[in-house]
Design a protein around this motif. Structure first.
Motif, short mmCIF file in Angstrom:
data_model
loop_
_atom_site.label_atom_id
_atom_site.label_comp_id
_atom_site.label_asym_id
_atom_site.label_seq_id
_atom_site.Cartn_x
_atom_site.Cartn_y
_atom_site.Cartn_z
N THR A 1 1.52 -0.41 -9.23
CA THR A 1 0.57 0.10 -8.35
C THR A 1 1.04 0.78 -7.21
O THR A 1 0.19 1.31 -6.31
CB THR A 1 -0.63 -1.14 -7.82
OG1 THR A 1 0.15 -1.87 -6.97
CG2 THR A 1 -0.84 -2.19 -9.15
N GLU B 1 0.90 3.47 -16.54
CA GLU B 1 1.29 3.78 -15.29
C GLU B 1 2.79 3.92 -15.27
O GLU B 1 3.31 4.80 -14.50
CB GLU B 1 1.06 2.58 -14.47
CG GLU B 1 1.23 2.71 -12.92
CD GLU B 1 1.32 1.59 -12.24
OE1 GLU B 1 1.77 1.21 -11.17
OE2 GLU B 1 0.51 0.62 -12.72
N LYS C 1 5.09 7.19 -13.91
CA LYS C 1 5.98 6.74 -12.65
C LYS C 1 7.35 7.19 -12.96
O LYS C 1 8.12 7.78 -12.18
CB LYS C 1 5.85 5.55 -12.34
CG LYS C 1 6.32 5.08 -11.08
CD LYS C 1 5.93 3.58 -10.67
CE LYS C 1 4.60 3.65 -10.38
NZ LYS C 1 4.27 2.26 -10.00
#
Length: 244
Positions: free
Chosen positions: A43, A67, A71
Motif C-alpha cells: 500500500t 500491486e 511497484k
C-alpha cells in the motif's frame, strides 16, 4: 511532504526499528546480524521503497501480486542499480504463480502441494524465457492457529511439503514463515514455530530461515529464533483502513 522530509522520516523510523532488533537480540545473547529486516511496503508507493534502498535497505515484501508487479517495475525505473530482493508474503493463488515468478526473489507463503507444483512450472518457464536467472527461494508458511483465511500449511504436513519442494528443479527450500495468532500468545506461537523449524533443519540443513515477527511482536519472534522480521507500520507508518 517533500521527498527530503519523507526520507528523514523513514530514516528515523528505520533507526528505531533497528534499535529494537538490536535490543531484542542482546536480550537473548544473539548477534543483530543474525536477523534480517524486511520492509513490508504493501500500500505504500515505490518512491518509499526507493528512499529505503538509499538508506541501505535490501529486502522488501508485498502481499498482492498485481500491486507488487507494478511497484517492482516502478522501483526498478527509479533505482535501476539497486541490489534488492522482493518477497511475496501474502496468500498466493496458483493462477498467479506465473506472474509472481517474473518479479519475486522469494515466496514466503508456500502452503500446499498444488502451489509448489504451480510455482515450479512457472519458474521453469521464467528461466527458459530469460525472465529470471536463478531458482526461486521459498519458505513454507505454517498455520499456527487454524484461523480461516490466514493461509498456511498444517504443522503435521510441513515435512511432507518440504520433501516435495526439494524434489523440484525451480524452487529452493529456505525455511519456514508464520504469522502469530491475532488474539493468541505470540510467545507460544513462535515457540511452536521454532520446534517445527528444528525438525525441518534436521532433514534439510539448508532450510534454516525462520521468517517471523512484525511491528508488534518482533521481540518475541527474535527470542524464539526468528532470522527475518517483516516490519511495515513501525517503519513506514499507518496504513489506510482499506487497501486499494
Amino acid at each position: 511532504m517533500s521527498a527530503e522530509q519523507r526520507r528523514a522520516e523513514l530514516a528515523a523510523s528505520l533507526a528505531e526499528v533497528r534499535a529494537r532488533v538490536d535490543a531484542a537480540c542482546r536480550a537473548v545473547d544473539r548477534e543483530p546480524a543474525e536477523v534480517e529486516l524486511i520492509a513490508v511496503t504493501k500500500t505504500f508507493p515505490a518512491s518509499d521503497a526507493a528512499l529505503l534502498a538509499d538508506l541501505r535497505m535490501t529486502d522488501f515484501a508485498e502481499n498482492r501480486e498485481q500491486e507488487a508487479r507494478d511497484k517492482v517495475a516502478e522501483f526498478t525505473a527509479l533505482r535501476p542499480d539497486a541490489d534488492v530482493r522482493w518477497h511475496m508474503v501474502g496468500q498466493l493463488q496458483r493462477n498467479k504463480a506465473r506472474a509472481v515468478a517474473r518479479w519475486a526473489d522469494v515466496v514466503e507463503s508456500v502452503d500446499s502441494e498444488r502451489l509448489v507444483r504451480a510455482l515450479d512450472r512457472a519458474c521453469a518457464s521464467a528461466l527458459d524465457a530469460g525472465e529470471r536467472t536463478r531458482p526461486l527461494d521459498v519458505l513454507i508458511q505454517v498455520n499456527l492457529d487454524d484461523a480461516h483465511g490466514r493461509g498456511g500449511c498444517p504443522p503435521a504436513e510441513v515435512v511432507t511439503l518440504a520433501a516435495l519442494i526439494t524434489r523440484t528443479s525451480g524452487l529452493r527450500l529456505r525455511g519456514v514463515m508464520a504469522v502469530a495468532p491475532l488474539h493468541g500468545d505470540p510467545d507460544m506461537a513462535f515457540a511452536t514455530l521454532s520446534g517445527i523449524s528444528r525438525q525441518l533443519r534436521d532433514r534439510h540443513p539448508e532450510a534454516g530461515e525462520v521468517s517471523a515477527g512484525m511491528s508488534g511482536d518482533l521481540e518475541s519472534a527474535i527470542a524464539h529464533g526468528s532470522t527475518r522480521v517483516r516490519v511495515g507500520t513501525a517503519l513506514l507508518g499507518g496504513r489506510p483502513l482499506t487497501s486499494p
